[in-house]
Design an enzyme around this catalytic site. Structure first.
Site, PDB file in Angstrom:
ATOM      1  N   GLU A 267       0.850  -1.203   0.000  1.00  0.00           N
ATOM      2  CA  GLU A 267       0.000   0.000   0.000  1.00  0.00           C
ATOM      3  C   GLU A 267       0.882   1.248   0.000  1.00  0.00           C
ATOM      4  O   GLU A 267       1.367   1.638   1.047  1.00  0.00           O
ATOM      5  CB  GLU A 267      -0.914  -0.007   1.207  1.00  0.00           C
ATOM      6  N   PHE A 268       1.099   1.826  -1.152  1.00  0.00           N
ATOM      7  CA  PHE A 268       0.707   1.439  -2.503  1.00  0.00           C
ATOM      8  C   PHE A 268       1.900   1.728  -3.405  1.00  0.00           C
ATOM      9  O   PHE A 268       2.717   2.605  -3.065  1.00  0.00           O
ATOM     10  CB  PHE A 268      -0.488   2.288  -2.997  1.00  0.00           C
TER      11      PHE A 268
END
Ligand SMILES: *[C@@H]1O[C@H](CO)[C@@H](O)[C@H](O)[C@H]1NC(C)=O
Ligand SMILES: *[C@@H]1O[C@H](CO)[C@@H](O)[C@H](O)[C@H]1NC(C)=O
Ligand SMILES: *[C@@H]1O[C@H](CO)[C@@H](O)[C@H](O)[C@H]1NC(C)=O
Ligand SMILES: *[C@@H]1O[C@H](CO)[C@@H](O)[C@H](O)[C@H]1NC(C)=O
Ligand SMILES: *[C@@H]1O[C@H](CO)[C@@H](O)[C@H](O)[C@H]1NC(C)=O
Length: 368
Positions: A138-139
């Site tokens: 993420e991310f």
């Protein structure tokens, strides 16, 4: 060699069509489960097809290992889950919202570090009896990182196939948790390599939540809005974005939240979606089971919002946006209407003691 006699072809077709239309064993009803918590008998695991251990972490040498607070749970995870549901399929998730995204980017940037990571992930899964691996980076923050991710997925799938062939075992599943839409906003605007998903992953889980929260303390909002006439940040827009980029619908699993997001109201007279707030409570992400207690203990008013397909409640000056059994069922009807593969919950451990949300989702997925 074996050619079906003409007379049984219509029968075979009927069987094939029937099995295609009925709720098939490929429907995914997945729950994440926190690594720090032993699996408990009240987890309602009969309502799930898959359970994902969250999380293993990526260390500076690009190997993966359990979190420090795992306390040995990783080795017990699959046996404990299977004791409650003998058919359940387990995965290890790697990363998570609190993990170091720079380290994932460094790992994915070179063939040698990707190989170290891939080898380590397969070894950890097999050593602990898991059936699959889930990447929660993420991310990725740029198009360059997205193309590194595509290379990682392709090499990972090849290594999983090679390991399965070499050991004569069923191949591990390979999945990923991804941003709710195909282009990650706010952090560099990279678009996911959708062709690499279709070619290499069993599915991606769309994180369709956290659209509003403590980072906007002045306004209450529906953090899991399926639709929102006032904002493009909503689940329908995210699903449309992914499918528009070419994701096969049967590779998409819709994320559902078993937690709410709360605010302190500016006025007890203005309590609808979009009402003014003056901040958030100390715990601004209450679990569904705690929201049930909150409503009871505060004689709170609970409302179903048909426009956003969310619920909210307010009492004692606090406002909580969340998903109720009705909004969950409506979201599952939506994912069926778009022919998605199923859903995941973050996390199964947050449900009410009776499994009200998992029950609503499972029954809706199974119904015609
Ligand atoms: C994140 O990972 C990178 C690469 O391993 C490292 O240089 C950096 O110090 C890490 N950041 C934090 C906050 O741990
Ligand atoms: C990982 O690498 C080691 C050393 O090269 C090798 O013996 C092992 O088979 C590899 N494991 C997997 C799962 O590829
Ligand atoms: C709960 O709230 C309702 C109206 O919202 C009110 O009529 C009722 O008296 C309240 N009950 C208690 C125990 O406070
Ligand atoms: C809202 O309610 C109406 C009337 O019951 C229904 O037709 C409509 O489909 C609902 N909208 C959503 C998004 O569920
Ligand atoms: C709303 O009512 C609660 C009591 O139910 C009170 O504690 C709170 O201060 C009130 N909020 C405002 C903004 O007046």
């Amino acid at each position: 060699m074996a050619i079906a006699p003409r007379s049984i072809l219509p029968l075979l077709l009927c069987v094939l069509i029937a099995s295609f239309h009925s709720s098939s064993s490929s429907d995914v009803k997945l729950g994440y489960w926190l690594a720090s918590r032993p699996i408990v008998s009240s987890a309602n695991l009969h309502l799930y097809t898959h359970l994902t251990y969250a999380f293993a972490q990526l260390d500076p040498s690009f190997q993966i290992s359990p979190q420090p607070d795992d306390n040995g749970n990783i080795a017990q995870f699959t046996p404990a889950a299977r004791a409650l549901n003998p058919a359940i399929v387990t995965l290890i998730a790697i990363g998570g919202g609190g993990s170091n995204s720079t380290r994932f980017a460094e790992m994915a940037a070179a063939p040698s570090s990707r190989a170290t990571f891939i080898n380590s992930s397969i070894a950890l899964a097999r050593a602990n009896g898991f059936h699959g691996l889930d990447l929660d980076w993420e991310f990725p923050q740029s198009q360059r990182e997205m193309s590194d991710l595509a290379a990682l997925w392709a090499e990972w799938r090849a290594a999983i196939q090679a390991e399965a062939t070499a050991t004569s075992r069923a191949a591990l599943l390979l999945t990923a948790a991804v941003y709710y839409r195909a282009t990650v906003q706010n952090v560099g605007a990279g678009t996911y390599p959708v062709d690499a998903v279709n070619a290499n992953l069993d599915w991606v889980g769309l994180m369709a939540f956290d659209y509003h929260g403590a980072w906007d303390p002045t306004t209450v909002g529906p953090h899991t809005a399926l639709y929102n006439p006032d904002s493009s940040v909503n689940t329908d827009a995210g699903v449309t974005s992914w499918l528009g980029q070419g994701l096969h619908a049967d590779r998409a699993v819709l994320g559902l939240a078993m937690y709410g997001r709360s605010w302190i109201l500016a006025s007890n007279e203005s309590t609808g979606i979009g009402a003014a707030a003056v901040g958030v409570p100390a715990d601004s992400t209450p679990f569904f089971r705690d929201i049930v207690s909150f409503i009871r203990d505060n004689n709170a008013t609970a409302v179903y919002d048909n426009t956003t397909v969310t619920a909210y409640c307010f009492g004692g000056g606090v406002w909580i946006g969340f998903d109720s059994p009705v909004s969950i069922a409506t979201k599952v009807e939506y994912l069926k209407s778009r022919a998605l593969k199923g859903y995941f919950f973050w996390t199964a451990g947050y449900d009410s003691s009776t499994g009200a949300l998992a029950n609503a989702a499972s029954a809706t997925l199974d119904s015609r």
